[in-house]
Design an enzyme around this catalytic site. Structure first.
Site, PDB file in Angstrom:
ATOM      1  N   GLU A   1      -3.088  -4.519   2.701  1.00 45.79           N
ATOM      2  CA  GLU A   1      -2.713  -3.089   2.824  1.00 45.79           C
ATOM      3  C   GLU A   1      -2.692  -2.969   4.257  1.00 45.79           C
ATOM      4  O   GLU A   1      -3.575  -3.121   4.942  1.00 45.79           O
ATOM      5  CB  GLU A   1      -3.426  -2.057   1.956  1.00 45.79           C
ATOM      6  CG  GLU A   1      -3.443  -2.470   0.725  1.00 45.79           C
ATOM      7  CD  GLU A   1      -4.429  -1.526  -0.312  1.00 45.79           C
ATOM      8  OE1 GLU A   1      -5.036  -0.734   0.308  1.00 45.79           O
ATOM      9  OE2 GLU A   1      -4.450  -1.758  -1.524  1.00 45.79           O
TER      10      GLU A   1
ATOM     11  N   HIS B   1      -1.914   3.145  -2.312  1.00 46.86           N
ATOM     12  CA  HIS B   1      -3.404   3.339  -2.495  1.00 46.86           C
ATOM     13  C   HIS B   1      -3.620   5.007  -2.192  1.00 46.86           C
ATOM     14  O   HIS B   1      -4.504   5.066  -1.292  1.00 46.86           O
ATOM     15  CB  HIS B   1      -3.876   2.497  -1.319  1.00 46.86           C
ATOM     16  CG  HIS B   1      -5.479   1.890  -1.803  1.00 46.86           C
ATOM     17  ND1 HIS B   1      -6.116   1.237  -1.242  1.00 46.86           N
ATOM     18  CD2 HIS B   1      -6.291   2.850  -2.842  1.00 46.86           C
ATOM     19  CE1 HIS B   1      -7.103   0.887  -1.895  1.00 46.86           C
ATOM     20  NE2 HIS B   1      -7.358   2.032  -2.780  1.00 46.86           N
TER      21      HIS B   1
END
Length: 347
Positions: free
Chosen positions: A287, A306
């Site tokens: 990420e 997220h």
């Protein structure tokens, strides 16, 4: 005597939100609250020295913590070096679900109690899980993308292309904690048959709501599988090619827990082959998601960056949970959500 507090916020939980919550929890106790703001989420968190998920630098924290007894934060780091340079610090409260931005072992050696905020985002994450589940089940991701490009795909109404309903479907939940249990209650109310695999769940918690089954049975029986486990040595990579192959053809997979639970290459292969008809993901092995990720072009995927645990209510809940610990500390009461409760007894 005035107690000095550092409110180390960011663009999600503003320093002022921490400050107001701490003043409310402290009652009449005299406080001096200083504020600092880190750049998360505009700048992603990452490792800082030996802690794995933090925002801001050691030097920033060391400077801000001089003369400070209590720190309330979300992502501010607490490392061995910071502890060594901040002798006045006695209580470090992180508004995360766990103390991932704190070196708890070092804090214990330095006599600093570390508190955290379990369950702060359980409702938001459960709701987001259901959002991705419904979107993946009805092909929202691909149809949305096509329509935004000006393509009207009426063939999504074909029997082989249209989605499934939750009512009457068997849904398997891997993990039944604060989030999984909320998801189960909504699914049961929608008419789903809910299966659960969680070796730590109490049977009475499932009564009338879900059936506890072994993992292989859950995978074999579930049209939709959703992950809600923590990452441990046992659960890391727990869903891979073999597990996906055990699911019914055309099943749906959802993950709002942690990217490390899942083999995403195996997921993309399964989506390409039709073994999975859809998937919904809020967490990833890397990420931000890299530009060349196969997930960006795989069919039937709904992706969010997220954000499952992000709601305005979560920011307020998280601030209140850690502020309550500050209030207990000031009154000399035992701390409730403390990672190292032996550091000091109730004063």
């Amino acid at each position: 005597m005035t107690t000095t507090v550092l409110a180390a916020g960011n663009h999600f939980i503003h320093p002022d939100l921490f400050r107001r919550a701490v003043h409310e929890a402290a009652g009449d106790a005299p406080l001096e609250v200083r504020e600092i703001r880190f750049d998360w989420p505009h700048t992603p968190f990452g490792p800082v020295a030996e802690v794995i998920e933090a925002s801001g630098s050691e030097d920033e924290m060391i400077e801000a913590l001089q003369g400070v007894e209590i720190c309330v934060t979300e992502h501010g780091p607490l490392t061995e070096r910071i502890l060594a340079h901040c002798p006045d610090l006695k209580l470090f409260c992180t508004s995360r679900g766990g103390p991932v931005n704190a070196n708890v072992e070092a804090a214990t050696r330095h006599g600093v109690a570390v508190c955290y905020a379990p369950g702060r985002n359980a409702t938001a994450t459960a709701e987001h899980t259901l959002t991705l589940m419904l979107a993946a089940a009805r092909g929202v991701g691909d149809t949305h993308t096509d329509l935004r490009r000006g393509v009207w795909r009426g063939d999504y109404y074909d029997y082989d292309n249209c989605g499934i309903e939750i009512d009457g479907a068997t849904v398997g939940l891997i993990g039944f904690g604060a989030i999984g249990s909320r998801v189960a209650r909504v699914l049961a109310a929608m008419g789903a048959e809910v299966l659960v695999h969680d070796p730590y769940v109490r049977p009475e918690a499932l009564a009338g709501l879900a059936e506890q089954v072994p993992l292989d049975a859950l995978l074999r029986r579930s049209r939709i599988v959703s992950l809600h486990a923590r990452v441990t040595e046992e659960t890391r990579g727990m869903i891979g090619r073999e597990e996906i192959a055990a699911m019914p053809r055309g099943a749906i997979l959802v993950n709002c827990a942690r990217g490390a639970l899942l083999d995403y290459d195996a997921v993309c292969d399964a989506l390409d082959s039709g073994q999975l008809s859809g998937a919904g993901f809020d967490v990833f092995p890397e990420e931000p998601l890299p530009a060349g990720s196969r997930l960006l072009t795989a069919p039937g995927v709904v992706l969010t960056p997220h954000i499952a645990g992000g709601s305005q209510e979560v920011a307020h809940k998280a601030a209140r949970i850690v502020a309550a610990e500050v209030g207990r500390y000031l009154r000399g009461e035992p701390l409730v959500h403390c990672a190292n409760p032996g550091v000091f007894p109730a004063r």
